[in-house]
Design a protein around this motif. Sequence first.
Motif, PDB file in Angstrom:
ATOM      1  N   LYS A 100       0.701  -1.321  -0.237  1.00 34.48           N
ATOM      2  CA  LYS A 100      -0.248   0.334   0.021  1.00 34.48           C
ATOM      3  C   LYS A 100       0.159   0.967  -0.481  1.00 34.48           C
ATOM      4  CE  LYS A 100      -3.998  -2.574   2.524  1.00 34.48           C
ATOM      5  NZ  LYS A 100      -4.852  -2.417   3.407  1.00 34.48           N
ATOM      6  N   GLU A 101       2.526   1.181   0.699  1.00 34.66           N
ATOM      7  CA  GLU A 101       3.421   2.414   0.812  1.00 34.66           C
ATOM      8  C   GLU A 101       3.980   2.684  -0.577  1.00 34.66           C
ATOM      9  OE1 GLU A 101       3.745   4.840   3.580  1.00 34.66           O
ATOM     10  OE2 GLU A 101       1.531   3.728   3.738  1.00 34.66           O
ATOM     11  N   ILE A 102       3.665   1.632  -1.749  1.00 33.64           N
ATOM     12  CA  ILE A 102       4.465   1.695  -2.657  1.00 33.64           C
ATOM     13  C   ILE A 102       3.724   2.420  -3.853  1.00 33.64           C
ATOM     14  CG2 ILE A 102       5.153   0.336  -4.951  1.00 33.64           C
ATOM     15  CD1 ILE A 102       5.952  -1.901  -2.491  1.00 33.64           C
ATOM     16  N   GLU A 103       1.758   2.063  -3.389  1.00 32.13           N
ATOM     17  CA  GLU A 103       1.107   2.562  -4.088  1.00 32.13           C
ATOM     18  C   GLU A 103       0.545   4.115  -3.892  1.00 32.13           C
ATOM     19  OE1 GLU A 103      -1.939  -0.308  -3.798  1.00 32.13           O
ATOM     20  OE2 GLU A 103      -1.319  -2.005  -5.149  1.00 32.13           O
ATOM     21  N   PHE A 104       1.062   4.094  -2.938  1.00 31.44           N
ATOM     22  CA  PHE A 104       0.911   6.081  -1.878  1.00 31.44           C
ATOM     23  C   PHE A 104       1.021   6.713  -2.754  1.00 31.44           C
ATOM     24  CE2 PHE A 104       1.281   8.996   1.444  1.00 31.44           C
ATOM     25  CZ  PHE A 104       0.301   9.345   1.331  1.00 31.44           C
ATOM     26  N   HIS A 105       2.850   6.658  -2.806  1.00 30.25           N
ATOM     27  CA  HIS A 105       4.115   6.632  -3.077  1.00 30.25           C
ATOM     28  C   HIS A 105       4.573   6.908  -4.938  1.00 30.25           C
ATOM     29  CE1 HIS A 105       5.798   9.015   0.285  1.00 30.25           C
ATOM     30  NE2 HIS A 105       5.009   7.772   0.918  1.00 30.25           N
ATOM     31  N   ARG A 106       3.717   5.693  -5.529  1.00 26.54           N
ATOM     32  CA  ARG A 106       3.247   5.970  -7.052  1.00 26.54           C
ATOM     33  C   ARG A 106       4.870   5.722  -7.277  1.00 26.54           C
ATOM     34  NH1 ARG A 106       1.336  10.772  -5.810  1.00 26.54           N
ATOM     35  NH2 ARG A 106      -1.365  11.132  -6.077  1.00 26.54           N
ATOM     36  N   LEU A 107       5.077   4.167  -6.771  1.00 27.34           N
ATOM     37  CA  LEU A 107       6.654   3.887  -7.067  1.00 27.34           C
ATOM     38  C   LEU A 107       6.714   2.232  -7.746  1.00 27.34           C
ATOM     39  CD1 LEU A 107       8.463   5.061  -3.830  1.00 27.34           C
ATOM     40  CD2 LEU A 107       8.841   6.063  -6.104  1.00 27.34           C
ATOM     41  N   GLY A 108       5.501   2.334  -8.072  1.00 23.65           N
ATOM     42  CA  GLY A 108       4.920   0.759  -8.138  1.00 23.65           C
ATOM     43  C   GLY A 108       6.008   0.700  -9.641  1.00 23.65           C
ATOM     44  N   SER A 109       6.453   1.249 -10.559  1.00 23.03           N
ATOM     45  CA  SER A 109       7.291   0.839 -11.626  1.00 23.03           C
ATOM     46  C   SER A 109       9.241   1.488 -10.636  1.00 23.03           C
ATOM     47  CB  SER A 109       7.341   2.293 -12.453  1.00 23.03           C
ATOM     48  OG  SER A 109       6.142   2.385 -13.542  1.00 23.03           O
ATOM     49  N   PHE A 110       8.878   1.304  -9.819  1.00 23.97           N
ATOM     50  CA  PHE A 110      10.624   1.122  -9.125  1.00 23.97           C
ATOM     51  C   PHE A 110      10.875   0.560  -8.053  1.00 23.97           C
ATOM     52  CE2 PHE A 110      10.080   5.276 -11.138  1.00 23.97           C
ATOM     53  CZ  PHE A 110      10.668   5.250 -11.658  1.00 23.97           C
ATOM     54  N   ALA A 111       9.923  -0.238  -7.495  1.00 31.19           N
ATOM     55  CA  ALA A 111       9.616  -1.159  -5.739  1.00 31.19           C
ATOM     56  C   ALA A 111       8.615  -2.279  -6.066  1.00 31.19           C
ATOM     57  CB  ALA A 111       9.658   0.318  -4.735  1.00 31.19           C
ATOM     58  N   GLU A 112       8.755  -3.425  -5.850  1.00 31.85           N
ATOM     59  CA  GLU A 112       7.939  -4.347  -6.075  1.00 31.85           C
ATOM     60  C   GLU A 112       8.689  -5.128  -4.362  1.00 31.85           C
ATOM     61  OE1 GLU A 112       6.162  -8.091  -8.456  1.00 31.85           O
ATOM     62  OE2 GLU A 112       8.410  -6.533  -9.400  1.00 31.85           O
ATOM     63  N   VAL A 113       6.771  -5.561  -3.759  1.00 36.72           N
ATOM     64  CA  VAL A 113       7.395  -6.566  -2.520  1.00 36.72           C
ATOM     65  C   VAL A 113       6.044  -7.687  -2.382  1.00 36.72           C
ATOM     66  CG1 VAL A 113       5.319  -5.530  -1.686  1.00 36.72           C
ATOM     67  CG2 VAL A 113       7.154  -6.293   0.139  1.00 36.72           C
ATOM     68  N   PHE A 114       7.910  -9.019  -1.696  1.00 42.34           N
ATOM     69  CA  PHE A 114       7.424 -10.102  -2.483  1.00 42.34           C
ATOM     70  C   PHE A 114       6.245 -10.939  -1.059  1.00 42.34           C
ATOM     71  CE2 PHE A 114      10.076  -9.553  -5.809  1.00 42.34           C
ATOM     72  CZ  PHE A 114       9.463  -9.816  -7.174  1.00 42.34           C
ATOM     73  N   TYR A 115       5.938 -11.849  -0.983  1.00 36.21           N
ATOM     74  CA  TYR A 115       5.675 -12.341   0.136  1.00 36.21           C
ATOM     75  C   TYR A 115       6.611 -13.213   0.081  1.00 36.21           C
ATOM     76  CZ  TYR A 115       3.194 -15.091   3.388  1.00 36.21           C
ATOM     77  OH  TYR A 115       2.810 -15.847   4.796  1.00 36.21           O
ATOM     78  N   ALA A 116       7.589 -13.226   0.850  1.00 35.25           N
ATOM     79  CA  ALA A 116       8.378 -14.497   0.833  1.00 35.25           C
ATOM     80  C   ALA A 116       8.008 -15.041   2.402  1.00 35.25           C
ATOM     81  CB  ALA A 116       9.695 -14.625   0.790  1.00 35.25           C
ATOM     82  N   PRO A 117       7.424 -15.697   2.259  1.00 29.18           N
ATOM     83  CA  PRO A 117       7.575 -16.699   3.889  1.00 29.18           C
ATOM     84  C   PRO A 117       9.082 -17.624   4.567  1.00 29.18           C
ATOM     85  CG  PRO A 117       5.969 -17.760   2.229  1.00 29.18           C
ATOM     86  CD  PRO A 117       5.961 -16.431   2.271  1.00 29.18           C
ATOM     87  N   LEU A 118       9.042 -17.714   6.037  1.00 23.83           N
ATOM     88  CA  LEU A 118      10.666 -18.430   6.484  1.00 23.83           C
ATOM     89  C   LEU A 118      10.555 -19.693   5.634  1.00 23.83           C
ATOM     90  CD1 LEU A 118      11.319 -16.495   9.035  1.00 23.83           C
ATOM     91  CD2 LEU A 118      12.118 -15.659   6.828  1.00 23.83           C
ATOM     92  N   ILE A 119      11.169 -20.348   4.996  1.00 26.49           N
ATOM     93  CA  ILE A 119      11.378 -21.961   4.702  1.00 26.49           C
ATOM     94  C   ILE A 119      12.623 -22.067   4.944  1.00 26.49           C
ATOM     95  CG2 ILE A 119       9.387 -21.360   2.741  1.00 26.49           C
ATOM     96  CD1 ILE A 119      11.830 -21.484   0.846  1.00 26.49           C
ATOM     97  N   SER A 120      12.579 -23.677   5.307  1.00 25.09           N
ATOM     98  CA  SER A 120      13.867 -24.451   4.867  1.00 25.09           C
ATOM     99  C   SER A 120      15.218 -24.530   4.180  1.00 25.09           C
ATOM    100  CB  SER A 120      14.417 -25.939   5.749  1.00 25.09           C
ATOM    101  OG  SER A 120      13.056 -25.679   7.667  1.00 25.09           O
ATOM    102  N   TYR A 121      16.115 -24.132   4.312  1.00 20.49           N
ATOM    103  CA  TYR A 121      17.347 -24.736   2.903  1.00 20.49           C
ATOM    104  C   TYR A 121      18.749 -25.259   3.820  1.00 20.49           C
ATOM    105  CZ  TYR A 121      14.784 -20.544   0.502  1.00 20.49           C
ATOM    106  OH  TYR A 121      14.070 -19.182  -0.105  1.00 20.49           O
ATOM    107  N   TRP A 122      18.873 -26.620   2.792  1.00 16.13           N
ATOM    108  CA  TRP A 122      20.182 -26.628   3.448  1.00 16.13           C
ATOM    109  C   TRP A 122      21.498 -26.600   2.896  1.00 16.13           C
ATOM    110  CZ3 TRP A 122      20.575 -30.310   6.705  1.00 16.13           C
ATOM    111  CH2 TRP A 122      21.090 -30.642   7.187  1.00 16.13           C
ATOM    112  N   ILE A 123      22.347 -25.554   3.557  1.00 13.93           N
ATOM    113  CA  ILE A 123      23.112 -24.627   3.195  1.00 13.93           C
ATOM    114  C   ILE A 123      25.002 -25.282   3.558  1.00 13.93           C
ATOM    115  CG2 ILE A 123      24.196 -22.738   2.520  1.00 13.93           C
ATOM    116  CD1 ILE A 123      21.479 -21.075   2.621  1.00 13.93           C
TER     117      ILE A 123
END
Length: 632
Positions: A100-123
Amino acid sequence: MPELPDELFKQIESYVQLQKLLDFQLPLNFTRDWAASPDFLLVAVKGILKKKSSNSSLTIVEAGSGVSTVVLGYLLKKFFPQGKVFSLEHSYDFYEQTKKEIEFHRLGSFAEVFYAPLISYWINGREWLYYDLKEVKKRLQEEKRKVDVLFVDGPPAPVRKNIRYPILPLLKEFLPEEFLIILDDAKREDEREVAYMWKKELQVFSSWEPETEKGTLILEKIPFRNKELPFFSVCIPTYNRAHYLKQALESVLSQTFDNFEIIVYDDGSTDSTAEVVKKFNDSRIRYFKGEKNRGRPYARNQCVNLAKGDWIVWLDDDDVMKPDLLSSYAVAISRFPSVSVFYPLKLWILYENSKEMKLSQIIDYFKNRKACVRILMSSPPLPNPGVCIKKSVYDKYGLYDEEFYRAQDYEFWFRILPYEDIKGIDYEGLVYRIHDGNVSTFVELMDYSFESLAKRRFLQRFRLKDIYYFSNEPEELFASDLLAHQDYFNAAYYLWRFEKFSSLEKLLNVLGISDSCERLASKFERYLRLNRLEAAERVSEKLGVYYKKLLQVFASESADRKVFLASLKRLLLINPFFDLSRFSLSKEELEELEKVKDRILRVANKYEEGKREFAEIFWKRKLNESSGCHNS
């Protein structure tokens, strides 16, 4: 009106600068609590602009989201119109708010937010919890983007220890040769551990830690194509220091840059040095032991001969390297290909007895050989501990002079610093330990005839007027530099040689061997013969340096043998003709003192051709006029 607290003033100042720079069109959310602070946002923006200002396109992956996402969007809009920030958020509610903040500031062409829940990795052989990167990786591939900046302000530290680490290995395939990592909350111990892990993976990087409320670290990956094995040879000459050696080795093995070998040359130790080294069981450590103790310059030369690396880094067996020292050197070597010697501009000095730590700062003499040579005549302009020297320098100028049991590094600098480019690096390179066993710690025990000989020998190649180019009195300045290492005899010679009789008379008065001292000197001698040292001390206060040194010899004769011999050496720097036969000296002690006399009396350069005449006609006569009892 009351003054604002410093921290509040700093945050207001930072916000005002951000507003001026990025021209926020609409109000931002508050920047407190979990949000990024204005000072962090300002230094991050400045860091990005300094490194990437020439690009029209810039790709940022942001770990975490919020007001920082909006600020980065404004940055891209103004300075990088083809750029994009991809923000990762594990909390769905915060994800919605940031969208909503990105839309409010009209920055959609420059910023994108991803819903990225925490998952397990093997590193690296263990499980890690981190954002689900599937969608952001897909977007990076679709848009054929490389990630120029990793902006790390999440996940929150309380979730799991070192939780911010995985961003580097998980996005490795999208990182170009050069990129930035910007880390918030860098004052926290957990984040410092994460930073160390990143540095180990980056290997060659520059780092910047601007002072901010929560701490900020900016890492820049530096391309480094020289992959010879080993690149560095860390050389540790050692003798009976097993109790310190373990820490020294650990500090090298903990370096963030790992293209190195360690040469441990054991100069005939009789303690558990070999066992300490073997316990590490690390193939990068190469251990060699001499049959007997032959001294530090010999041990250093063995290290150089054994080293396989292009660059030699010296580490004393009782010192400790800071973890980024080798990486800092690798960066400097890439940036300054003409330089043959690098050294840290900061050293921590640990006074072991008092547990006090003090930061020592050194001057950078890059492209400034004149100043370097001038300082060299007084004292070493750069430290030997932690210094990095191109191995080919030793082929060109020779190894350490094995006559110089101590000050061998000082003598070596005289041979190379006037001719080779050197560069200091802005890093706290190591911890230099001061303790009872240091060769060059206790000033009163040092044999300064080595420093004197090194300075005087230098005049075989350099003229006094070239060294002291700024003065009309180069001879007096050189005499003063000899006095810095208490060589009164040779200082007096140069004043006599160049007819600086006024300065010579002042020096004789300081020593107490001028004509006016004759009666007092006889009284002093009488007290010495009667072993009335307290009475002799009272007289010596009215005489001068020579008599204080003479008293020190007699006072220490029945005390510590090491102090007694050191006192005799200091006395010989004033009067190399002093009669040693009155003392019970062993053959080894007498030979050692004769070597001191030789270094003082040696004709070391063309200026000293008249030294025999000075010694026989002037100096001995002056000493005899003052008091003949203590002369040969």
